[in-house]
Design a protein around this motif. Sequence first.
Motif, PDB file in Angstrom:
ATOM      1  N   GLU A  68      -0.945   9.108  -7.691  1.00  0.00           N
ATOM      2  CA  GLU A  68      -1.779   9.502  -6.633  1.00  0.00           C
ATOM      3  C   GLU A  68      -3.511   8.949  -7.029  1.00  0.00           C
ATOM      4  O   GLU A  68      -4.006   8.735  -6.038  1.00  0.00           O
ATOM      5  N   ILE A  71      -2.501   4.931  -6.394  1.00  0.00           N
ATOM      6  CA  ILE A  71      -2.236   4.415  -5.046  1.00  0.00           C
ATOM      7  C   ILE A  71      -2.654   5.900  -4.140  1.00  0.00           C
ATOM      8  O   ILE A  71      -1.894   6.784  -3.892  1.00  0.00           O
ATOM      9  N   GLN A  73      -3.749   8.367  -1.168  1.00  0.00           N
ATOM     10  CA  GLN A  73      -3.264   8.804   0.341  1.00  0.00           C
ATOM     11  C   GLN A  73      -4.567   8.255   1.004  1.00  0.00           C
ATOM     12  O   GLN A  73      -5.707   8.790   0.546  1.00  0.00           O
ATOM     13  N   TYR A  77      -5.316   1.720   4.273  1.00  0.00           N
ATOM     14  CA  TYR A  77      -4.326   0.772   4.648  1.00  0.00           C
ATOM     15  C   TYR A  77      -3.945   0.567   5.571  1.00  0.00           C
ATOM     16  O   TYR A  77      -3.828   1.551   6.645  1.00  0.00           O
ATOM     17  N   ASP A  87       0.642   4.461   1.599  1.00  0.00           N
ATOM     18  CA  ASP A  87       0.635   4.846   0.242  1.00  0.00           C
ATOM     19  C   ASP A  87       2.082   5.314  -0.348  1.00  0.00           C
ATOM     20  O   ASP A  87       2.382   4.575  -1.446  1.00  0.00           O
ATOM     21  N   ILE A  90       3.818   1.745  -0.690  1.00  0.00           N
ATOM     22  CA  ILE A  90       3.203   0.744  -1.898  1.00  0.00           C
ATOM     23  C   ILE A  90       3.727   1.512  -2.962  1.00  0.00           C
ATOM     24  O   ILE A  90       4.265   0.689  -4.159  1.00  0.00           O
ATOM     25  N   ARG A  91       3.744   2.814  -3.315  1.00  0.00           N
ATOM     26  CA  ARG A  91       4.203   3.509  -4.331  1.00  0.00           C
ATOM     27  C   ARG A  91       5.721   3.182  -4.630  1.00  0.00           C
ATOM     28  O   ARG A  91       6.198   2.952  -5.701  1.00  0.00           O
TER      29      ARG A  91
END
Length: 136
Positions: A68, A71, A73, A77, A87, A90-91
Amino acid sequence: MKNAREIIEIRTSQRVEILDITREVEGILSQFGVKEGLLNVYSRHSTSGVVINENESGLISDFQMALEKIIPQGAGYHHDRIDNNADSHIRGFLIGGSQTVPVENGTIMLGTWQSIFFVELDGPRQRKLTVTVMGE
């Protein structure tokens, strides 16, 4: 050589959730009777991951907190214009969607403190993991 495949169904209850699936995976291995070979756990979902690490509650919490923090939220993005879950993607991209472990004497060759985890990154959801076992 034996090849076998089984699906594990998982229902998550939180947006980010880390679940130990080692027992389920071991059960599948014993069901197929493979003594020497490889076992793969694969998630077909781009907003999830599969990892191997220590099952210690503080470490699990730290891993979730680090995800968290690294990356966050809602950080602007581009993909958030579509689904508002960039997010999570990407994670998942960084974590990876599968793990392969050697099998020896009918046992998954995990280290002393290691467990296999499913990592939910965009829950709650119903998920499917594929466990594939190959060997003799």
